[in-house]
Design a protein around this motif. Structure first.
Motif, PDB file in Angstrom:
ATOM      1  N   LEU A   1       0.276  -1.225  -0.208  1.00  0.00           N
ATOM      2  CA  LEU A   1       0.129   0.428   0.295  1.00  0.00           C
ATOM      3  C   LEU A   1       0.537   0.931   0.124  1.00  0.00           C
ATOM      4  N   PRO A   2       0.503   2.423  -0.783  1.00  0.00           N
ATOM      5  CA  PRO A   2      -0.507   2.424  -1.305  1.00  0.00           C
ATOM      6  C   PRO A   2      -0.386   1.486  -2.649  1.00  0.00           C
ATOM      7  N   LEU A   3      -1.860   1.313  -3.318  1.00  0.00           N
ATOM      8  CA  LEU A   3      -1.856   0.841  -4.341  1.00  0.00           C
ATOM      9  C   LEU A   3      -2.071   2.260  -5.536  1.00  0.00           C
ATOM     10  N   SER A   4      -1.406   2.109  -6.766  1.00  0.00           N
ATOM     11  CA  SER A   4      -1.991   3.231  -7.492  1.00  0.00           C
ATOM     12  C   SER A   4      -2.695   3.051  -7.979  1.00  0.00           C
ATOM     13  N   PRO A   5      -3.612   4.153  -8.884  1.00  0.00           N
ATOM     14  CA  PRO A   5      -5.194   3.732  -9.230  1.00  0.00           C
ATOM     15  C   PRO A   5      -5.374   2.898 -10.694  1.00  0.00           C
ATOM     16  N   ALA A   6      -3.921   2.761 -11.191  1.00  0.00           N
ATOM     17  CA  ALA A   6      -4.631   1.798 -12.263  1.00  0.00           C
ATOM     18  C   ALA A   6      -4.541   0.430 -11.552  1.00  0.00           C
ATOM     19  N   THR A   7      -3.287   0.142 -10.406  1.00  0.00           N
ATOM     20  CA  THR A   7      -3.577  -0.839  -9.964  1.00  0.00           C
ATOM     21  C   THR A   7      -4.725  -1.688  -8.963  1.00  0.00           C
ATOM     22  N   LEU A   8      -5.110   0.107  -8.554  1.00  0.00           N
ATOM     23  CA  LEU A   8      -6.543  -0.474  -7.707  1.00  0.00           C
ATOM     24  C   LEU A   8      -7.639  -1.359  -8.568  1.00  0.00           C
ATOM     25  N   HIS A   9      -7.755  -0.080  -9.897  1.00  0.00           N
ATOM     26  CA  HIS A   9      -8.408  -0.674 -10.915  1.00  0.00           C
ATOM     27  C   HIS A   9      -8.691  -1.642 -11.363  1.00  0.00           C
ATOM     28  N   VAL A  10      -7.223  -2.292 -11.564  1.00  0.00           N
ATOM     29  CA  VAL A  10      -7.598  -3.337 -12.295  1.00  0.00           C
ATOM     30  C   VAL A  10      -7.926  -4.577 -11.084  1.00  0.00           C
ATOM     31  N   LEU A  11      -7.545  -4.537  -9.261  1.00  0.00           N
ATOM     32  CA  LEU A  11      -7.483  -5.526  -8.629  1.00  0.00           C
ATOM     33  C   LEU A  11      -8.563  -5.329  -8.787  1.00  0.00           C
ATOM     34  N   LEU A  12      -9.965  -4.512  -8.827  1.00  0.00           N
ATOM     35  CA  LEU A  12     -11.100  -3.790  -8.654  1.00  0.00           C
ATOM     36  C   LEU A  12     -12.221  -4.830  -9.203  1.00  0.00           C
ATOM     37  N   ALA A  13     -11.755  -4.418 -11.046  1.00  0.00           N
ATOM     38  CA  ALA A  13     -11.669  -5.024 -11.663  1.00  0.00           C
ATOM     39  C   ALA A  13     -12.541  -7.111 -11.861  1.00  0.00           C
ATOM     40  N   LEU A  14     -10.784  -7.456 -11.434  1.00  0.00           N
ATOM     41  CA  LEU A  14     -10.798  -8.814 -11.026  1.00  0.00           C
ATOM     42  C   LEU A  14     -12.154  -9.152 -10.610  1.00  0.00           C
ATOM     43  N   THR A  15     -12.438  -8.366  -8.778  1.00  0.00           N
ATOM     44  CA  THR A  15     -13.743  -9.180  -7.677  1.00  0.00           C
ATOM     45  C   THR A  15     -14.889  -9.343  -8.973  1.00  0.00           C
ATOM     46  N   SER A  16     -14.872  -9.183  -9.971  1.00  0.00           N
ATOM     47  CA  SER A  16     -16.220  -9.650 -10.879  1.00  0.00           C
ATOM     48  C   SER A  16     -16.066 -11.256 -10.787  1.00  0.00           C
ATOM     49  N   GLY A  17     -14.859 -11.249 -11.134  1.00  0.00           N
ATOM     50  CA  GLY A  17     -14.427 -12.901 -12.420  1.00  0.00           C
ATOM     51  C   GLY A  17     -13.228 -13.140 -12.764  1.00  0.00           C
ATOM     52  N   ASP A  18     -13.105 -13.648 -13.520  1.00  0.00           N
ATOM     53  CA  ASP A  18     -12.104 -14.042 -14.445  1.00  0.00           C
ATOM     54  C   ASP A  18     -12.372 -12.800 -15.768  1.00  0.00           C
ATOM     55  N   LEU A  19     -11.327 -12.850 -15.669  1.00  0.00           N
ATOM     56  CA  LEU A  19     -11.015 -11.920 -16.930  1.00  0.00           C
ATOM     57  C   LEU A  19     -10.033 -11.637 -18.203  1.00  0.00           C
ATOM     58  N   HIS A  20      -9.865 -10.840 -19.053  1.00  0.00           N
ATOM     59  CA  HIS A  20      -9.012 -11.425 -19.949  1.00  0.00           C
ATOM     60  C   HIS A  20      -9.039  -9.855 -20.559  1.00  0.00           C
ATOM     61  N   GLY A  21      -7.080  -9.607 -20.827  1.00  0.00           N
ATOM     62  CA  GLY A  21      -7.033  -8.266 -20.618  1.00  0.00           C
ATOM     63  C   GLY A  21      -8.410  -6.750 -21.039  1.00  0.00           C
ATOM     64  N   TYR A  22      -9.311  -7.097 -22.898  1.00  0.00           N
ATOM     65  CA  TYR A  22      -9.493  -6.629 -22.575  1.00  0.00           C
ATOM     66  C   TYR A  22     -10.724  -6.712 -21.953  1.00  0.00           C
ATOM     67  N   GLY A  23     -11.428  -7.757 -21.008  1.00  0.00           N
ATOM     68  CA  GLY A  23     -12.820  -7.876 -20.317  1.00  0.00           C
ATOM     69  C   GLY A  23     -12.460  -6.933 -18.958  1.00  0.00           C
ATOM     70  N   ILE A  24     -10.715  -6.982 -18.559  1.00  0.00           N
ATOM     71  CA  ILE A  24     -10.304  -6.233 -17.476  1.00  0.00           C
ATOM     72  C   ILE A  24     -10.352  -4.461 -18.232  1.00  0.00           C
ATOM     73  N   MET A  25     -10.344  -4.084 -19.079  1.00  0.00           N
ATOM     74  CA  MET A  25     -10.174  -2.908 -19.595  1.00  0.00           C
ATOM     75  C   MET A  25     -11.640  -1.697 -19.949  1.00  0.00           C
ATOM     76  N   LEU A  26     -12.729  -3.104 -19.962  1.00  0.00           N
ATOM     77  CA  LEU A  26     -13.831  -2.142 -20.284  1.00  0.00           C
ATOM     78  C   LEU A  26     -14.874  -2.870 -18.993  1.00  0.00           C
ATOM     79  N   GLU A  27     -14.239  -3.801 -17.636  1.00  0.00           N
ATOM     80  CA  GLU A  27     -14.567  -3.619 -16.712  1.00  0.00           C
ATOM     81  C   GLU A  27     -14.706  -2.135 -15.705  1.00  0.00           C
ATOM     82  N   VAL A  28     -12.613  -1.755 -15.954  1.00  0.00           N
ATOM     83  CA  VAL A  28     -12.779  -0.614 -15.614  1.00  0.00           C
ATOM     84  C   VAL A  28     -13.347   0.430 -15.961  1.00  0.00           C
ATOM     85  N   ALA A  29     -13.597   0.546 -17.477  1.00  0.00           N
ATOM     86  CA  ALA A  29     -14.155   1.567 -17.761  1.00  0.00           C
ATOM     87  C   ALA A  29     -15.804   1.901 -16.950  1.00  0.00           C
ATOM     88  N   ARG A  30     -16.359   0.454 -16.692  1.00  0.00           N
ATOM     89  CA  ARG A  30     -17.693   0.720 -16.532  1.00  0.00           C
ATOM     90  C   ARG A  30     -17.845   0.616 -14.803  1.00  0.00           C
TER      91      ARG A  30
END
Lengths: 116, 271
Positions: free
Chosen positions: A9-38
């Motif tokens: 800690l602290p996590l960078s914004p990008a790292t935080l968002h990537v980890l947060l996106a993966l809480t919704s399930g297993d995702l591939h790269g583009y899935g993570i990008m979309l989930e971060v935007a969502r």
């Protein structure tokens, strides 16, 4: 004995968002990008370079792991999943941010009282 | 204006792949293919210049980390690594001054190309440090669910570089099945796939993705077929730049074009 996650800690914004996106399930790269935007209502977007730069670091420290390739897809891609350690670090970061938020609200309230 | 779009789109893809190829070998081998695929998907929604800047920043960060760490993640022994558009044997100890100079020249050239791209695409450059900011036209299509299965972006009309046709020897190992059979693709791993009741039209987008260039279907096959493919995904820089594929010396599997010809009796002909 509770593990100390402060080294992450602290996590960078990008790292935080990537980890947060993966809480919704297993995702591939583009899935993570979309989930971060969502999750950020399109206020924060990451490109493939930033994404894989972060994923490389997260894989190295064990916060993220590779999931099994979904072979049913016409073009199989690597998927990534949040590890238990990753979840714990994300929880610790959330606690830290909650504390920051509480302090910020208190500070702003005092500021408004002082300079109405 | 519209006639220049196809060549511009191909130019953008090639430029992005070139930047991906310039990353350190360990990073490129692990994430290069995924980066290119994600670029294809994100191109319409995010904008080329933003993605290019994002990749350029990543390139800088990766090389900086690589040099600072002394190539600790480089593995053991020497290995071919792309530097300044050429493969060189990177040694364990460090990069030579000559290799670093080559890298510097390529970096300056890339920056020049980025500036050229900025002039071509006004209003699309909204990238901040380390991440891509808003696109100009609202949010992206958010079709991702918990499974993360994302539909690919619709194919843009553009010049077709390859033509898929039957080889002179005729079809091989392709079993025709009834038209009402359910199509199915079973990937054993990234190099082996078994298609069941699959029309050739479904294979064409996959081949376009493999060749990094649109493929036109001129096989004349309209039915559904059962068939298998075993191929190598390994590419060399020369093959990436000119869009052709072949297997590496360390890989027993054939390239996709060879696999099509020897295993199915189909031929991938440059257009």
């Amino acid at each position: 004995m509770q593990q100390d996650y402060t080294e992450f800690l602290p996590l960078s914004p990008a790292t935080l968002h990537v980890l947060l996106a993966l809480t919704s399930g297993d995702l591939h790269g583009y899935g993570i990008m979309l989930e971060v935007a969502r999750q950020s209502n399109s206020q924060y977007k990451i490109g493939p370079g930033t994404l894989y730069d972060n994923l490389k670091k997260l894989l190295k420290v064990g916060l993220v792991d590779e999931a099994a390739v979904d072979t049913a897809e016409s073009e199989p891609r690597r998927k990534y999943r949040l590890t238990q350690l990753g979840g714990s670090v994300l929880a610790a970061e959330t606690d830290r941010l909650t504390s920051v938020l509480r302090q910020a609200r208190r500070g702003l309230r005092l500021h408004e009282e002082r300079y109405p | 204006m519209s006639s220049s779009r196809p060549s511009m789109s191909t130019f953008q893809r090639r430029l992005y792949r070139m930047i991906v190829c310039l990353h350190p070998a360990t990073f490129r081998n692990k994430f290069g293919r995924e980066m290119s695929l994600d670029f294809e998907d994100a191109l319409a929604g995010t904008g080329f210049v933003s993605l290019l800047l994002d990749a350029s920043l990543c390139l800088g960060r990766q090389w900086a980390g690589h040099l600072v760490s002394g190539g600790a993640d480089r593995g053991t022994g020497t290995r071919p690594s792309l530097l300044a558009g050429q493969y060189v044997m990177v040694r364990e100890e460090a990069l030579s001054p000559l290799e670093l100079t080559r890298g510097l020249i390529v970096s300056v050239t890339l920056l020049g190309l980025c500036a050229f791209g900025l002039r071509l695409g006004p209003g699309t450059a909204r990238a901040g440090l380390g991440h891509v900011r808003h696109g100009s036209g609202g949010g992206p299509s958010l079709a991702v669910g918990n499974g993360g299965s994302v539909p690919k972006t619709a194919t843009q009309p553009e010049t077709q570089c390859y033509v898929l046709m039957r080889s002179r020897d005729g079809l091989r190992n392709m079993k025709a099945v009834p038209a009402n059979a359910k199509p199915e693709a079973n990937w054993r791993d990234l190099n082996h796939v078994q298609y069941k009741a699959m029309p050739i039209s479904v294979l064409v987008p996959f081949l376009s993705s493999m060749m990094h260039c649109p493929v036109a279907d001129e096989t004349g096959l309209t039915g559904k077929y059962d068939f298998s493919l075993a191929f190598s995904r390994n590419t060399s820089p020369a093959q990436i730049f000119d869009g052709t594929f072949a297997s590496s010396a360390h890989d027993s599997l054939p390239s996709i074009s060879t696999a099509l010809e020897t295993q199915l009796g189909l031929k991938l002909q440059p257009n």
